[in-house]
Design an enzyme around this catalytic site. Sequence first.
Site, PDB file in Angstrom:
ATOM      1  N   LYS A 211       3.330  -1.146  11.430  1.00 33.26           N
ATOM      2  CA  LYS A 211       3.527   0.345  11.241  1.00 33.26           C
ATOM      3  C   LYS A 211       3.283   0.702  10.005  1.00 33.26           C
ATOM      4  O   LYS A 211       3.911   0.333   9.115  1.00 33.26           O
ATOM      5  CB  LYS A 211       5.328   0.414  11.581  1.00 33.26           C
ATOM      6  CG  LYS A 211       5.747   2.035  11.367  1.00 33.26           C
ATOM      7  CD  LYS A 211       7.008   2.376  10.871  1.00 33.26           C
ATOM      8  CE  LYS A 211       7.100   2.518   9.496  1.00 33.26           C
ATOM      9  NZ  LYS A 211       6.311   3.476   8.752  1.00 33.26           N
ATOM     10  N   THR A 265      12.044  -1.605  -3.201  1.00 35.88           N
ATOM     11  CA  THR A 265      13.126  -2.624  -3.200  1.00 35.88           C
ATOM     12  C   THR A 265      14.149  -2.242  -2.418  1.00 35.88           C
ATOM     13  O   THR A 265      14.691  -3.049  -1.736  1.00 35.88           O
ATOM     14  CB  THR A 265      13.243  -2.992  -4.496  1.00 35.88           C
ATOM     15  OG1 THR A 265      12.009  -3.460  -5.373  1.00 35.88           O
ATOM     16  CG2 THR A 265      14.594  -3.690  -4.837  1.00 35.88           C
ATOM     17  N   GLY A 268      13.500  -2.911   1.242  1.00 36.12           N
ATOM     18  CA  GLY A 268      13.491  -4.247   1.558  1.00 36.12           C
ATOM     19  C   GLY A 268      14.868  -4.744   1.285  1.00 36.12           C
ATOM     20  O   GLY A 268      15.286  -5.636   2.234  1.00 36.12           O
ATOM     21  N   GLU A 285       7.413  -7.873   0.223  1.00 33.09           N
ATOM     22  CA  GLU A 285       6.571  -7.700  -1.215  1.00 33.09           C
ATOM     23  C   GLU A 285       7.108  -6.379  -1.742  1.00 33.09           C
ATOM     24  O   GLU A 285       6.642  -5.312  -0.986  1.00 33.09           O
ATOM     25  CB  GLU A 285       5.030  -7.594  -1.018  1.00 33.09           C
ATOM     26  CG  GLU A 285       4.238  -8.167  -2.085  1.00 33.09           C
ATOM     27  CD  GLU A 285       3.709  -6.615  -2.655  1.00 33.09           C
ATOM     28  OE1 GLU A 285       4.333  -6.067  -3.487  1.00 33.09           O
ATOM     29  OE2 GLU A 285       2.538  -6.287  -2.172  1.00 33.09           O
ATOM     30  N   CYS A 319       2.005  -1.390  -6.849  1.00 38.86           N
ATOM     31  CA  CYS A 319       2.998  -2.569  -7.207  1.00 38.86           C
ATOM     32  C   CYS A 319       3.048  -3.196  -8.396  1.00 38.86           C
ATOM     33  O   CYS A 319       3.956  -3.544  -8.901  1.00 38.86           O
ATOM     34  CB  CYS A 319       3.352  -3.117  -6.000  1.00 38.86           C
ATOM     35  SG  CYS A 319       2.055  -3.885  -4.893  1.00 38.86           S
TER      36      CYS A 319
HETATM   37  P1  NAI Z   1       9.516   3.092   1.362  1.00 40.80           P
HETATM   38  O1  NAI Z   1       9.671   1.454   1.000  1.00 40.80           O
HETATM   39  O2  NAI Z   1      10.642   3.944   1.990  1.00 40.80           O
HETATM   40  O3  NAI Z   1       8.260   3.093   2.415  1.00 40.80           O
HETATM   41  C1  NAI Z   1       7.539   1.930   2.567  1.00 40.80           C
HETATM   42  C2  NAI Z   1       7.697   1.635   4.062  1.00 40.80           C
HETATM   43  O4  NAI Z   1       8.488   1.294   4.806  1.00 40.80           O
HETATM   44  C3  NAI Z   1       6.878   2.983   4.795  1.00 40.80           C
HETATM   45  O5  NAI Z   1       5.955   2.425   6.164  1.00 40.80           O
HETATM   46  C4  NAI Z   1       8.167   3.557   5.564  1.00 40.80           C
HETATM   47  O6  NAI Z   1       7.995   4.310   6.532  1.00 40.80           O
HETATM   48  C5  NAI Z   1       9.034   2.231   5.729  1.00 40.80           C
HETATM   49  N1  NAI Z   1      10.428   2.371   5.673  1.00 40.80           N
HETATM   50  C6  NAI Z   1      11.068   3.238   5.083  1.00 40.80           C
HETATM   51  N2  NAI Z   1      12.510   3.048   5.464  1.00 40.80           N
HETATM   52  C7  NAI Z   1      12.837   1.840   6.436  1.00 40.80           C
HETATM   53  C8  NAI Z   1      13.594   1.181   6.958  1.00 40.80           C
HETATM   54  N3  NAI Z   1      14.978   1.725   6.607  1.00 40.80           N
HETATM   55  N4  NAI Z   1      13.269   0.154   7.940  1.00 40.80           N
HETATM   56  C9  NAI Z   1      11.900  -0.153   8.025  1.00 40.80           C
HETATM   57  N5  NAI Z   1      10.927   0.654   7.496  1.00 40.80           N
HETATM   58  C10 NAI Z   1      11.261   1.594   6.536  1.00 40.80           C
HETATM   59  O7  NAI Z   1       8.891   3.798   0.030  1.00 40.80           O
HETATM   60  P2  NAI Z   1       8.680   5.330  -0.240  1.00 40.80           P
HETATM   61  O8  NAI Z   1       9.984   6.005   0.163  1.00 40.80           O
HETATM   62  O9  NAI Z   1       7.454   5.728   0.446  1.00 40.80           O
HETATM   63  O10 NAI Z   1       8.564   5.468  -1.719  1.00 40.80           O
HETATM   64  C11 NAI Z   1       9.519   5.298  -2.822  1.00 40.80           C
HETATM   65  C12 NAI Z   1       9.258   4.457  -3.789  1.00 40.80           C
HETATM   66  O11 NAI Z   1       9.361   2.997  -3.417  1.00 40.80           O
HETATM   67  C13 NAI Z   1       7.931   4.705  -4.515  1.00 40.80           C
HETATM   68  O12 NAI Z   1       8.169   5.865  -5.398  1.00 40.80           O
HETATM   69  C14 NAI Z   1       7.685   3.393  -5.087  1.00 40.80           C
HETATM   70  O13 NAI Z   1       8.646   3.208  -6.417  1.00 40.80           O
HETATM   71  C15 NAI Z   1       8.046   2.424  -4.131  1.00 40.80           C
HETATM   72  N6  NAI Z   1       7.018   1.879  -3.459  1.00 40.80           N
HETATM   73  C16 NAI Z   1       6.675   0.611  -3.690  1.00 40.80           C
HETATM   74  C17 NAI Z   1       5.502   0.128  -3.053  1.00 40.80           C
HETATM   75  C18 NAI Z   1       4.971  -1.366  -3.462  1.00 40.80           C
HETATM   76  O14 NAI Z   1       4.156  -1.626  -2.879  1.00 40.80           O
HETATM   77  N7  NAI Z   1       5.756  -1.614  -4.332  1.00 40.80           N
HETATM   78  C19 NAI Z   1       5.194   0.932  -2.083  1.00 40.80           C
HETATM   79  C20 NAI Z   1       5.621   2.009  -1.650  1.00 40.80           C
HETATM   80  C21 NAI Z   1       6.597   2.532  -2.290  1.00 40.80           C
END
Ligand code: NAI
Length: 506
Positions: A211, A265, A268, A285, A319
Amino acid sequence: MSTTISDKESREKAARHVEAERPALEFGAAWDYAPAPESKDHVRLEERYGLFIGGRFVPPRSRKHFATINPATEEKLADVAEAGAADVDAAVRSAEEAHRKRWSRLSPAERGKYIYRIARLLQEKSREFAVLESLNGGKPIKESRDVDIPLAVAHFFYHAGWADKLAYAFPRHGVSSIGVCGQIIPWNFPLLMAAWKLAPALACGNTVVLKPAETTPLTALHLARICQEADLPPGVVNVLPGAGETGAHVVNHPRVRKIAFTGSTDVGKLIQRALAGTGKRLTLELGGKAANIVFEDAALDQAVEGIVNGIYFNQGHVCCAGSRLLVQESVAETIIGKLADRIATLRLGDPLDKNTDVGAINSKAQLAKIRELVACGVEEGAALHQASCRLPEKGFWFPPTFFTGVAQSHRIAREEIFGPVLAVMTFRTPEEAIEKANNTPYGLSAGVWTDKGSKIFQVTSKMRAGVVWANTFNKFDPTSPFGGYKESGFGREGGVHGLRAYVELS
Ligand code: NAI
Ligand code: MG
């Protein structure tokens, strides 16, 4: 790029800051760059993308589509199908059948050949993918062209090589595949994260439901086309765009045997809770707030380049970004001065321009988050320094920024901003640097800059971080494991360590 200044007041204030501390350099002639846009003629975008299930693009049972845009212009690029519960179910069943009947029965060497084929096709189309990645995600073309796509290709090549050598990776064990893997990836390195997830899963004989993130589905969908071209057996790879809800359906599907997640996080933690007691395997991650430590004996100009690369690469949507700079007090003034000079030279603008250093912020929501945290930094009393570059009228933009006078308790020192914003702090002794670097709930990466080899060993061995770079930053290689401590997650991706998450050992 265009000329209107949004957020005028805050930028003027910031410019005054930088100017007050650094007298402007006088040049005889103004040097400017002519536009050098990469062509997009060779990218074939569909008007509407379906879901990739069972080797074919199909309309969504959910009947829902969403628009995917170019964050640099806010223009719509395409409509993309959004997978609902019934679509996830269809994809998981297809993956399960493909695992049982084809993929897990294929000889490992044959599996490897398919993965090599994917790697070669991706390499052949690397220009197309680089442009697509920059169009959909806002990152500078020089990064998608030189970092994202070559590394994604390298991950496929590397793991193709492992497919028939798993017995050597796990000597004295029987090695078998797990089954259907649900993989959820973020928007900061869309194709690269797809490669990090798919390549080891496939090499180990598993099938996948992937996804992509809601703001950046296009390269994953074009990778699905490559799977078709490579004649990958139907159902081995399924790609289901959608938002968090779609991700939750993947996580909660009872026939998924393993979840791999990269993202925030917060999500996660939700996933970990959802999986507790189910017997499904999980790797996470997550976020980071890495310390980049500069000692007084470091090569300072080189360190400044490393600081810039550490936090402004990919607009800071990284990240493992070096978002906390810890600089030894005796060289702090020098480093801060050099940094202010250096960010004034960074070119912000059209992601498709080959001279662009800083592209667009990935989404409106991410821009709002960055603005909120920067405002909070000012509120809490840190001093704001910003490049006084002009921001384009349309799209989502944030200038390269750093804060001095940051306290460890400030939100900008503790929370992941995920934007081009650096928090600068100082230290006096190595012990203090180590203490401050580890004073974070995260532990994904760190950087150490010093001329002394002994200091490198002393300091890096005490970092509670999965990856520690010495006299460099943001270096990646498929042979090298990547992953976190504490709230940055668990499990490793890449290298022989990364294979462990995708095999059953007996
Ligand atoms: P997010 O964690 O919501 O999104 C990442 C992925 O998870 C996307 O594919 C999203 O559709 C999916 N997702 C969201 N909610 C989910 C759920 N309940 N169950 C399963 N999958 C789900 O991150 P978002 O909202 O795009 O960004 C928010 C903050 O998260 C950013 O500002 C950043 O600080 C952090 N982030 C960190 C990342 C990293 O690689 N460390 C990557 C993306 C975001
Ligand atoms: Mg979210």
